[in-house]
Design an enzyme around this catalytic site. Structure first.
Site, PDB file in Angstrom:
ATOM      1  N   HIS A  15       0.851  -1.188   0.000  1.00  0.00           N
ATOM      2  CA  HIS A  15       0.000   0.000   0.000  1.00  0.00           C
ATOM      3  C   HIS A  15       0.890   1.242   0.000  1.00  0.00           C
ATOM      4  CE1 HIS A  15      -3.913  -1.869   1.781  1.00  0.00           C
ATOM      5  NE2 HIS A  15      -3.305  -2.723   0.969  1.00  0.00           N
ATOM      6  N   GLU A  42       0.840   3.908   1.767  1.00  0.00           N
ATOM      7  CA  GLU A  42       1.261   4.360   3.094  1.00  0.00           C
ATOM      8  C   GLU A  42       2.442   3.547   3.612  1.00  0.00           C
ATOM      9  OE1 GLU A  42      -3.362   4.497   3.281  1.00  0.00           O
ATOM     10  OE2 GLU A  42      -1.815   3.435   2.147  1.00  0.00           O
ATOM     11  N   CYS A  56      -6.418   1.878   5.527  1.00  0.00           N
ATOM     12  CA  CYS A  56      -7.035   0.651   6.027  1.00  0.00           C
ATOM     13  C   CYS A  56      -6.455   0.365   7.421  1.00  0.00           C
ATOM     14  CB  CYS A  56      -6.739  -0.505   5.068  1.00  0.00           C
ATOM     15  SG  CYS A  56      -4.997  -0.998   5.034  1.00  0.00           S
ATOM     16  N   CYS A  95      -2.587  -0.093   7.393  1.00  0.00           N
ATOM     17  CA  CYS A  95      -1.849   1.161   7.224  1.00  0.00           C
ATOM     18  C   CYS A  95      -2.005   2.075   8.436  1.00  0.00           C
ATOM     19  CB  CYS A  95      -2.283   1.860   5.943  1.00  0.00           C
ATOM     20  SG  CYS A  95      -1.809   0.925   4.472  1.00  0.00           S
TER      21      CYS A  95
END
Length: 147
Positions: free
Chosen positions: A46, A48, A76, A79
């Protein structure tokens, strides 16, 4: 957030969900990243997480004290946990994620639980632009799948 959107557009061009993130310290971007889950075949890629990894490498520390993150989509739970654990001071969020958002949409790891670090959160930064990019991406993806 403009720089995070530039990263999200890079993800879009790679047929990745267009999410971008930048980490800022003392007003300067020290890391930038975009989603690479599809490209790398890795659910942990991801924006992040990748931005945190790059910032940690740049600072030679896993503690991102006094750093802030700008991210185009609400983090999410994975993260959000990484943001908390890396000691990021504040996160600025563009679009909300009603399906997996962990900053208030589905659950709120930043406020509803007591962790050893508190992250400030500001939502709705360039929200319309972030939402439009996501809508356009999924519209384009549906067209590709119909062919």
């Amino acid at each position: 957030m403009k720089e995070a959107l530039k990263e999200a557009k890079k993800a879009y061009d790679k047929l990745e969900v267009p999410v971008g993130a930048v980490v800022v310290k003392e007003g300067k971007i020290i890391a930038r990243a975009h989603n690479l889950k599809e490209t790398k075949y890795d659910t942990t890629k991801h924006a992040e997480i990748l931005a945190i990894q790059k910032a940690s490498k740049k600072l030679n520390s896993w503690r991102l004290i006094d750093c802030e993150m700008y991210v185009t989509l609400e983090p999410c739970s994975m993260c959000a946990g990484a943001i908390i654990n890396s000691r990021i001071k504040k996160v600025y969020i563009g679009a909300l994620d009603e399906k997996t958002g962990a900053a208030g949409s589905v659950l709120n790891l930043f406020e509803d639980f007591t962790f050893n670090h508190k992250v400030e959160v500001e939502k709705g930064i360039m929200q319309e632009e972030c939402e439009k990019l996501l809508r356009d991406f999924f519209k384009m993806l549906r067209k590709i799948k119909k062919k």
